[in-house]
Design a protein around this motif. Structure first.
Motif, PDB file in Angstrom:
ATOM      1  N   ASP A  10     -29.971  22.546   1.220  1.00 35.20           N
ATOM      2  CA  ASP A  10     -29.081  23.449   1.954  1.00 35.20           C
ATOM      3  C   ASP A  10     -29.726  24.827   2.037  1.00 35.20           C
ATOM      4  OD1 ASP A  10     -27.040  25.075   2.974  1.00 35.20           O
ATOM      5  OD2 ASP A  10     -25.479  23.918   1.959  1.00 35.20           O
ATOM      6  N   TYR A  11     -30.564  24.998   3.032  1.00 38.10           N
ATOM      7  CA  TYR A  11     -31.349  26.223   3.175  1.00 38.10           C
ATOM      8  C   TYR A  11     -30.468  27.467   3.216  1.00 38.10           C
ATOM      9  CZ  TYR A  11     -34.523  29.672   5.116  1.00 38.10           C
ATOM     10  OH  TYR A  11     -35.249  30.809   5.318  1.00 38.10           O
ATOM     11  N   TYR A  12     -29.383  27.420   3.977  1.00 35.73           N
ATOM     12  CA  TYR A  12     -28.500  28.587   4.081  1.00 35.73           C
ATOM     13  C   TYR A  12     -27.944  28.960   2.710  1.00 35.73           C
ATOM     14  CZ  TYR A  12     -24.600  31.606   5.238  1.00 35.73           C
ATOM     15  OH  TYR A  12     -23.728  32.663   5.284  1.00 35.73           O
ATOM     16  N   ALA A  13     -27.422  27.993   1.976  1.00 37.44           N
ATOM     17  CA  ALA A  13     -26.884  28.280   0.643  1.00 37.44           C
ATOM     18  C   ALA A  13     -27.977  28.837  -0.266  1.00 37.44           C
ATOM     19  CB  ALA A  13     -26.265  27.016   0.046  1.00 37.44           C
ATOM     20  N   TRP A  14     -29.186  28.304  -0.150  1.00 41.26           N
ATOM     21  CA  TRP A  14     -30.308  28.809  -0.937  1.00 41.26           C
ATOM     22  C   TRP A  14     -30.590  30.268  -0.628  1.00 41.26           C
ATOM     23  CZ3 TRP A  14     -35.060  30.769   0.472  1.00 41.26           C
ATOM     24  CH2 TRP A  14     -35.975  30.970  -0.570  1.00 41.26           C
ATOM     25  N   THR A  15     -30.623  30.626   0.662  1.00 39.24           N
ATOM     26  CA  THR A  15     -30.909  32.029   1.007  1.00 39.24           C
ATOM     27  C   THR A  15     -29.859  32.958   0.423  1.00 39.24           C
ATOM     28  OG1 THR A  15     -29.745  31.972   3.150  1.00 39.24           O
ATOM     29  CG2 THR A  15     -32.127  31.455   3.166  1.00 39.24           C
ATOM     30  N   LYS A  48     -28.609  34.128   7.821  1.00 42.95           N
ATOM     31  CA  LYS A  48     -27.729  34.575   8.900  1.00 42.95           C
ATOM     32  C   LYS A  48     -28.334  34.230  10.253  1.00 42.95           C
ATOM     33  CE  LYS A  48     -25.606  38.362   6.348  1.00 42.95           C
ATOM     34  NZ  LYS A  48     -25.535  39.826   6.221  1.00 42.95           N
ATOM     35  N   SER A  49     -29.640  34.301  10.351  1.00 46.88           N
ATOM     36  CA  SER A  49     -30.319  33.950  11.602  1.00 46.88           C
ATOM     37  C   SER A  49     -30.063  32.490  11.952  1.00 46.88           C
ATOM     38  CB  SER A  49     -31.818  34.214  11.463  1.00 46.88           C
ATOM     39  OG  SER A  49     -32.504  33.804  12.614  1.00 46.88           O
ATOM     40  N   ASP A  50     -30.106  31.625  10.952  1.00 40.76           N
ATOM     41  CA  ASP A  50     -29.812  30.204  11.190  1.00 40.76           C
ATOM     42  C   ASP A  50     -28.375  30.030  11.663  1.00 40.76           C
ATOM     43  OD1 ASP A  50     -32.362  29.556  10.471  1.00 40.76           O
ATOM     44  OD2 ASP A  50     -31.829  28.481   8.638  1.00 40.76           O
ATOM     45  N   ARG A  51     -27.443  30.792  11.074  1.00 38.76           N
ATOM     46  CA  ARG A  51     -26.034  30.707  11.479  1.00 38.76           C
ATOM     47  C   ARG A  51     -25.887  31.141  12.941  1.00 38.76           C
ATOM     48  NH1 ARG A  51     -22.744  34.450   8.210  1.00 38.76           N
ATOM     49  NH2 ARG A  51     -23.096  35.870   9.908  1.00 38.76           N
ATOM     50  N   ASP A  97     -30.128  20.720   7.790  1.00 36.79           N
ATOM     51  CA  ASP A  97     -30.945  21.545   6.895  1.00 36.79           C
ATOM     52  C   ASP A  97     -30.087  22.469   6.030  1.00 36.79           C
ATOM     53  OD1 ASP A  97     -33.258  20.432   7.921  1.00 36.79           O
ATOM     54  OD2 ASP A  97     -33.689  22.121   9.259  1.00 36.79           O
ATOM     55  N   SER A  98     -28.947  22.873   6.555  1.00 33.62           N
ATOM     56  CA  SER A  98     -28.083  23.841   5.870  1.00 33.62           C
ATOM     57  C   SER A  98     -26.618  23.441   6.017  1.00 33.62           C
ATOM     58  CB  SER A  98     -28.301  25.235   6.469  1.00 33.62           C
ATOM     59  OG  SER A  98     -29.627  25.669   6.313  1.00 33.62           O
ATOM     60  N   PRO A  99     -26.180  22.409   5.300  1.00 36.63           N
ATOM     61  CA  PRO A  99     -24.816  21.910   5.455  1.00 36.63           C
ATOM     62  C   PRO A  99     -23.724  22.955   5.219  1.00 36.63           C
ATOM     63  CG  PRO A  99     -26.110  20.409   4.091  1.00 36.63           C
ATOM     64  CD  PRO A  99     -26.945  21.622   4.331  1.00 36.63           C
ATOM     65  N   SER A 100     -23.976  23.926   4.361  1.00 37.28           N
ATOM     66  CA  SER A 100     -22.933  24.922   4.080  1.00 37.28           C
ATOM     67  C   SER A 100     -22.659  25.829   5.279  1.00 37.28           C
ATOM     68  CB  SER A 100     -23.297  25.775   2.859  1.00 37.28           C
ATOM     69  OG  SER A 100     -24.456  26.543   3.113  1.00 37.28           O
ATOM     70  N   GLY A 103     -19.180  25.498   7.342  1.00 33.26           N
ATOM     71  CA  GLY A 103     -17.986  26.243   6.973  1.00 33.26           C
ATOM     72  C   GLY A 103     -18.072  27.732   7.284  1.00 33.26           C
ATOM     73  N   LYS A 104     -19.219  28.198   7.755  1.00 36.85           N
ATOM     74  CA  LYS A 104     -19.429  29.617   8.027  1.00 36.85           C
ATOM     75  C   LYS A 104     -19.408  29.943   9.521  1.00 36.85           C
ATOM     76  CE  LYS A 104     -20.434  30.561   3.703  1.00 36.85           C
ATOM     77  NZ  LYS A 104     -19.540  31.324   2.871  1.00 36.85           N
ATOM     78  N   LEU A 105     -19.193  28.931  10.359  1.00 36.43           N
ATOM     79  CA  LEU A 105     -19.237  29.138  11.808  1.00 36.43           C
ATOM     80  C   LEU A 105     -17.929  29.751  12.311  1.00 36.43           C
ATOM     81  CD1 LEU A 105     -20.894  25.755  12.763  1.00 36.43           C
ATOM     82  CD2 LEU A 105     -21.996  28.005  12.670  1.00 36.43           C
ATOM     83  N   ALA A 106     -18.043  30.761  13.135  1.00 40.30           N
ATOM     84  CA  ALA A 106     -16.878  31.429  13.733  1.00 40.30           C
ATOM     85  C   ALA A 106     -16.580  30.739  15.064  1.00 40.30           C
ATOM     86  CB  ALA A 106     -17.158  32.912  13.920  1.00 40.30           C
ATOM     87  N   ILE A 107     -15.831  29.644  14.999  1.00 40.41           N
ATOM     88  CA  ILE A 107     -15.584  28.829  16.194  1.00 40.41           C
ATOM     89  C   ILE A 107     -14.913  29.645  17.302  1.00 40.41           C
ATOM     90  CG2 ILE A 107     -14.345  26.806  17.099  1.00 40.41           C
ATOM     91  CD1 ILE A 107     -16.848  26.156  15.461  1.00 40.41           C
ATOM     92  N   GLY A 108     -13.997  30.538  16.945  1.00 43.52           N
ATOM     93  CA  GLY A 108     -13.340  31.364  17.959  1.00 43.52           C
ATOM     94  C   GLY A 108     -14.336  32.194  18.742  1.00 43.52           C
ATOM     95  N   ALA A 109     -15.258  32.844  18.055  1.00 37.34           N
ATOM     96  CA  ALA A 109     -16.279  33.672  18.724  1.00 37.34           C
ATOM     97  C   ALA A 109     -17.243  32.791  19.520  1.00 37.34           C
ATOM     98  CB  ALA A 109     -17.036  34.501  17.691  1.00 37.34           C
ATOM     99  N   ILE A 110     -17.608  31.655  18.962  1.00 43.01           N
ATOM    100  CA  ILE A 110     -18.492  30.718  19.669  1.00 43.01           C
ATOM    101  C   ILE A 110     -17.816  30.259  20.954  1.00 43.01           C
ATOM    102  CG2 ILE A 110     -19.436  28.370  19.560  1.00 43.01           C
ATOM    103  CD1 ILE A 110     -19.935  28.964  16.515  1.00 43.01           C
ATOM    104  N   TYR A 111     -16.534  29.923  20.859  1.00 43.44           N
ATOM    105  CA  TYR A 111     -15.810  29.470  22.047  1.00 43.44           C
ATOM    106  C   TYR A 111     -15.732  30.571  23.100  1.00 43.44           C
ATOM    107  CZ  TYR A 111     -12.291  27.893  25.280  1.00 43.44           C
ATOM    108  OH  TYR A 111     -11.633  27.561  26.436  1.00 43.44           O
ATOM    109  N   ARG A 112     -15.412  31.781  22.688  1.00 45.39           N
ATOM    110  CA  ARG A 112     -15.310  32.883  23.663  1.00 45.39           C
ATOM    111  C   ARG A 112     -16.620  33.088  24.404  1.00 45.39           C
ATOM    112  NH1 ARG A 112     -12.124  34.663  19.510  1.00 45.39           N
ATOM    113  NH2 ARG A 112     -13.766  35.942  18.564  1.00 45.39           N
TER     114      ARG A 112
END
Length: 157
Positions: A10-15, A48-51, A97-100, A103-112
């Motif tokens: 989980d690369y994101y969790a590692w960072t 954060k870049s991956d997110r 690569d980064s399963p965590s 849970g960190k995705l802002a679906i509302g912002a992505i949708y907009r």
């Protein structure tokens, strides 16, 4: 998770964990010339870049799913489907690569963002932005499901 295992699983969790540990080491005042705070920020920013990258892929998925659902046009539906498949695959690869991150995705912002992209293209088909749902009609699971497609409101495949 231990260092190497966490990095591989989980690369994101590692960072995020490494940034925390670096800041903790900096508070201990280890007497070296290492710029602990900026190193921690850079590692944190890699996650954060991956997110942001996953969010960008999903915004494109949203854009093209909305086009497939709302456009009366018979073409270029194949191109939209291809884009959805490509963007889903990229998002899925990043989340593997980064399963965590899931849970960190802002679906509302992505949708907009995706809705705005779709609105620009759908305007050419005389589909007004007000006809698109204000809130995301798709679940994250649907956005990532390589076999899921919305039903066209105009009877197209």
């Amino acid at each position: 998770m231990s260092g190497r295992h966490a990095y591989d699983e989980d690369y994101y969790a590692w960072t995020q964990e490494q940034a925390r540990l670096l800041r903790e080491a900096a508070r201990e005042r280890i007497n070296t010339a290492v710029d602990w705070e900026h190193i921690a920020e850079e590692i944190e920013d890699m996650g954060k870049s991956d997110r942001r990258l996953v969010g960008s892929h999903l915004a494109r998925v949203v854009e093209h799913l909305l086009k497939l659902e709302f456009s009366p046009a018979a073409a270029p539906r194949g191109g939209w489907r291809k884009t959805v498949l490509e963007q889903r695959a990229s998002a899925i690869d990043a989340l593997d690569d980064s399963p965590s991150l899931k849970g960190k995705l802002a679906i509302g912002a992505i949708y907009r963002r995706g809705r705005r992209f779709a609105s620009e293209g759908l305007g050419q088909d005389q589909v007004e932005e007000r006809l698109l749902p204000a809130d995301c009609p798709y679940s994250l699971d649907q956005l990532l499901d390589e076999d899921w497609w919305p039903v066209s409101r105009h009877g197209h495949d």
